[in-house]
Every structure is written in C-alpha cells, then in structure tokens.
Design an enzyme around this catalytic site. Sequence first.
Site, short mmCIF file in Angstrom:
data_model
loop_
_atom_site.label_atom_id
_atom_site.label_comp_id
_atom_site.label_asym_id
_atom_site.label_seq_id
_atom_site.Cartn_x
_atom_site.Cartn_y
_atom_site.Cartn_z
N LYS A 98 -10.46 10.00 14.88
CA LYS A 98 -10.65 8.80 15.70
C LYS A 98 -10.53 9.07 17.20
O LYS A 98 -11.17 8.41 18.01
CB LYS A 98 -9.64 7.73 15.29
N GLU A 120 -9.53 -2.81 17.20
CA GLU A 120 -9.12 -3.20 15.85
C GLU A 120 -8.65 -1.95 15.16
O GLU A 120 -9.03 -0.84 15.55
CB GLU A 120 -10.31 -3.82 15.10
N SER A 386 -10.86 14.13 7.49
CA SER A 386 -10.86 13.27 8.67
C SER A 386 -9.47 12.99 9.23
O SER A 386 -9.31 12.69 10.40
CB SER A 386 -11.57 11.95 8.35
C1 LIG Z 1 -8.26 9.45 8.48
C2 LIG Z 1 -9.35 8.46 8.42
N1 LIG Z 1 -10.51 8.78 7.84
C3 LIG Z 1 -11.52 7.93 7.75
C4 LIG Z 1 -11.42 6.63 8.21
C5 LIG Z 1 -12.58 5.71 8.01
O1 LIG Z 1 -13.28 5.41 9.16
P1 LIG Z 1 -14.73 5.99 9.42
O2 LIG Z 1 -15.55 5.68 8.23
O3 LIG Z 1 -15.19 5.27 10.63
O4 LIG Z 1 -14.62 7.44 9.64
C6 LIG Z 1 -10.24 6.23 8.84
C7 LIG Z 1 -10.11 4.86 9.37
O5 LIG Z 1 -9.11 4.36 9.69
C8 LIG Z 1 -9.18 7.17 8.94
O6 LIG Z 1 -8.03 6.83 9.52
#
Ligand SMILES: Cc1ncc(COP(=O)(O)O)c(C=O)c1O
Lengths: 406, 256
Positions: A98, A120, A386
């Site tokens: 993020k 948000e 992620s």
């Molecule tokens: C670690 C992590 N992965 C994925 C996401 C999902 O978001 P996005 O689909 O925008 O990557 C989030 C959202 O809070 C997250 O904290």
Amino acid sequence: MEIAVNTNGSKYHVNEKGYYGNFGGAYIPEMLYPNVEELRQNYMQIMADPAFQQQFTQLLKDYVGRPSPLYLAQRLSEKYKANIYLKREDLNHTGAHKVNNTIGQILLAQRLGKKRIIAETGAGQHGVATATVCALMGLECIVYMGSVDIERQAPNVARMKMLGATVVPATSGSRTLKDATNEAIRDWINNPVDTHYIIGSVVGPHPYPDMVARFQSVISEEIKLQLQEKTGTPYPNYVMACVGGGSNAAGTFFHFLDDEQVQLIPVEAAGKGVNSGFSAATSQLGKPGVIHASKTLLMQTEDGQIIEPHSISAGLDYPGVGPLHAHLFESGRARFMNATDDEALAAAFELTRLEGIIPALESSHALAKLKDLQLQPSDVVVVCLSGRGDKDMATYINHMELIAKS
Amino acid sequence: MNRIDQLFAAKKERILNIYCTAGFPALEDTLPVMTALQAHGADMIELGMPFSDPLADGPVIQDSSTRALQNGMSIKKLFEQLKGFRKNIQVPVILMGYLNPVLQFGVEAFLQQCAETGVDGIILPDLPMAEYEQDYKPLFEKYGLHLIFLVTPETSDARIRQIDAVSNGFVYAVSSSSTTGKDKDMKGQQAYFERLKKLQLQHPVLIGFGIKDKATFDAACAYSNGAIIGTAFIKAVENSQALDKDIQQFIQTVLS
Ligand SMILES: Cc1ncc(COP(=O)(O)O)c(C=O)c1O
C-alpha cells in the site's frame, strides 16, 4: 525505477476517456467535479515530471526499502513442483504494498497544495501507509474504517493513532471497507478545497484506478528485471495476486498486461464459498454497475442494491473490483480464481511452516491457489506477497486454538 | 408542456419543493405523503428512490433510505404505487436516486415507466453531464423527461453556464459544499447566491441542501425561484403518528 507514463495503444490500459473497455469513468456527483477534474487534468503531467519521479524513486528506495526482493521459495517450490518466486511486498516499510501508492499520492497532494488528507481502509494497511506518509510530510490525516474492521485489525488501528491520524469508525451498512469508502467520499464532498483523498486501491472515479495502478506498477517493473537476472528471461508463466479492490494485482500485472504469454491470475476471496451467501468473489457474483463512482463489476441485488460481502480478510471484503480487473475478466485476459477463508488460513500456515514467512491473510488467498494451477516442473510462478501477517495475529491465534482443541 | 415548465411559467417565486424518500416512513406511505404535500401547499414533489449506498446524503436521508429498503421499497414497487397517481395529484413530480438501481432496471424501461405513470423529471446526482450527453440525452428527450443537474459553490461560472445549457426544467443549486442535512451557515453562501443571480441563467433556480425552516426558506428565496427541503421534512415525518397533520404543520411553518 520510474513511474510508467506512456501506455498509449495498449488494449488493457486506460483510454483517454478514463475507461478500460466497458468499465471505468467518473460517476461522481457534481460536488466532487472540481476535485476530480483537478486531479484528472494534472496527474499525468505531475507524474511525468522528472523532479517528481526523482523524489518518488528516492523515497521508495531510502524510506520504503525498494526494490523489494524477489525470493525463490525453495521448500514451497518443492511442494508444488515448480519454481515459485515471492515478490516480497511484505518487507516494505509499513508491511504491505500500500505504501507505494501513498508515497506517490502524498507527493501529488503536496504539488496540488492540499493540507488535509483523508483515506479509507479495510485491513488498516492502507490507513497505516497513509498515516505514515502524513507524519512524514506533516499533514493532517483522517482515516475512515468500518467498525467491524476496527475490531478485527486492532494493531493497525493503534499504529494509525500513534502516527497521529484520527481514525473515524464507519457505522453504516456492513461496517467494512465499502462503508469506510462511502464515508471518505462524503468527507471529500464536505471538504472540497483543502483536502486530498488518498484512495487505497484501483477503485473510484477516473483517474484514481489509473493513478494508483501506475504508482503500484513498480512491482512488475522490478519483477521483470529481477526475473531476467535470476532466470534469463523477464517472462514468468504465471503471475498471481490477491484482489480486494485490485491494487497489488494491478501493480503485479501492469508491465505484463501486453505480454500475452504470461498468464495473469487474480485471486478473489470466496469467503465461506462462492455460493454460500458469504463471499466477496466479485467476478463470479457481480454484474456491471456503478460503485464508488466507477462503472465496474459489483455484487448487487436484482434491484441494484449493493450486497454486503464477506471475507475473513478485511482487505478483500469489498463488493466491487477495480475497472481494470473488470476489463481483464470480461476480455478473458486474466484467469480469475478464488480462495475460501479456510483455504487462505491453510495457505498462511503452510507458508509460515515451509518458509518462515507469516503472510497477511489477503496475500494468503493468492498462495492458496498454487495447488490448483496444475504446474509443470519448468513453470515459473511469481506470487505477490502483498503484506505481512502481523495485523492478522489475532485471527491466526484463534485458528491455532481451534486446531489445538479439535 | 412538461408540468415542471408549466409550474415555472405560472409561478416565479417562493416555489416549495419537498423531498421525501419513497416507501417511508412505511412502505405504503408514498401516496399519502404526496397527497398531503400537494394539499398543504408544496409546489413540487421530489421522491427519493432508496439506495443502499447514497454517497451524497447525510445520516438522516441515509437512514430513511435504509428503512425504506427494509420496508421493501424498490423501483419496481414504486412504479406500482405510482400507477394512476395523476388522477389525484397535479403538481410536478421528480424522482431522485442513484444511477446503479436505474441501470439495473434498464434506463429506457425506467424512463418509459416514468412517462407512463406521469413523472416529470429525474435527478441522478452520480450521472455526470458528460455521460448524460454522450449516452442518455436522446432517451430523456424521447420520453419528454427533464434531467435536473446540480451546481455547487465550487462550480465555475463557465461550467454553470454549460450545465444551464444542457439542463431542462430548473437548475438545482446546492447551497453549500456538503452532503444533505449538514448545518452549514447559509450566511457564508451569500456571495455564491449573488454570483448565481448575476449569471442570469436561462433556467429557473431552486436552492437545496440545508433549507430546513422559514428563515432558511426565505433566505434562499431571496436569491432564487424557490427552495428544496429534504432532511428537515424527513425528520418531521420519521416518527409521525398522523402524517397529514404533521405535514400540514410543517409546510405552514415554512410558508408562514
Ligand atoms: C496486505 C494486503 N493485500 C491486499 C490487499 C487488498 O487490496 P488490493 O486488492 O488493492 O491490493 C490489502 C488491503 O487492505 C492488504 O492489506
């Protein structure tokens, strides 16, 4: 590292009207027109400015810790009989992908002269990443978070507060990410002049999906370079990423969109099962419509009321998906998969025990589908890890206690 | 001639337009509320089509939407209720709602039903002018329906003129930069109201958002052809045991 600016002529990138195929646009009330129009007119120019790029790149390197490693997960690879690489976004400062976006947007907000930042958050990762860059730049920060998520992601709430942000509970609807987004949009309507809204995913009105995707595109830019170095080619067979709104997936796919030999695997949250009535698998359950000012796929009733989703992971608990992903689904460019709450939990524990990496619940959804890819030994798979699992320890501890009891 | 245009041709000042969510407070209150509004002096009625995620609305109208949905309200149900309403109600009626439920109903089917039942205009705050012109304008014209656009204190003069040119019926001037029901000070908006007046738009102007009583209604009417009341009216009827009487009293107070 540089922000991808020139994508003209691609089938999968945004067009000049703000659409990806049939999806996208800016379905905003007039109250938001000046804000969104200001962004639309300026974002590409600001991003293309070498001074901006330099500042962005420097912060990603020295503050965030980029490039994030591309790690060949040996024991995971042995288990799935293929070459599995993890893109370690979990090692970024603040613990998830993020921050790539919030660094970009805070620099942009400064250029636009904004004094007040709103955001948000679902899992709290975007809230933390926003509160972090606001502390760094000395800007006021207000984060809207569903009251359900405030409970299930308590460590991140504490971090945001320590960083000086005001966390405002969203108490309408399902009291999760969708409702937090509603409240942030309402705040922006009420504060149209001095405020910038840092949206945390590739959702919302144009130019947000495109802007956020470009800030996140550093993920696939690095993957290509790192793979080239490690394997002699920049092209893997598969790239996988979980999808809430779709920002880590957009970043992971970005530079592969036009490389059709690379299979794109977005993984949605099936919750208790796609057809259980407790799911967030938007591509499977959604129909075209308008949510948060974007024409995209969304989960809705026959009357067009938005359905409250369910996922064990707060970051995937969203009834829509970014317009880029809706287009990737409709065009068949990406192969959408989904993982249940239980599959994600199992994958989280598997990665932890095989590799010594505790992943975020969101990322575990992507890991959970390795078993369903029917991999060949020569296959190269990149999974976007992620985020890290610190914020999910309460859920993981519960799970361990349940297993100990049974 | 569209009833909205007839109204503005006949009356230039102190037009009172009242907003109420359809199917609220109870599912079958839609027509009784409309009947009482007309009987007690409202010049125009704005009926809200409830939506699960009303982005431009504050808590009071949000709650009325939630309650109406729980009551079983939907666009389909609303058209059933509106069948034949023109036998008793002559004032212009505008449907206000968000784009998604209308898209699911089908835009043309929706406009056709509006025309058939006797609705005169539509407000869809999340349908921007550019998309309207590109995709939907011929359909609205085919069915003789007016799409009403909003302008705000942050809307530039040039864009206000553009909106005025595309508009039908009247221009809806949002009094302050806010969601519905916020108590922002109207006094601070004088410069904006003056600016609107000076622009000498082709269409009449009604001011809405934050109009809640006689004082704010009078203040708005000093700069425009009239005003729109929503949140204050919802509050007046949300717990009403005697709708007709409470509506009479509310309107009397505003118009006194
Ligand atoms: C670690 C992590 N992965 C994925 C996401 C999902 O978001 P996005 O689909 O925008 O990557 C989030 C959202 O809070 C997250 O904290």
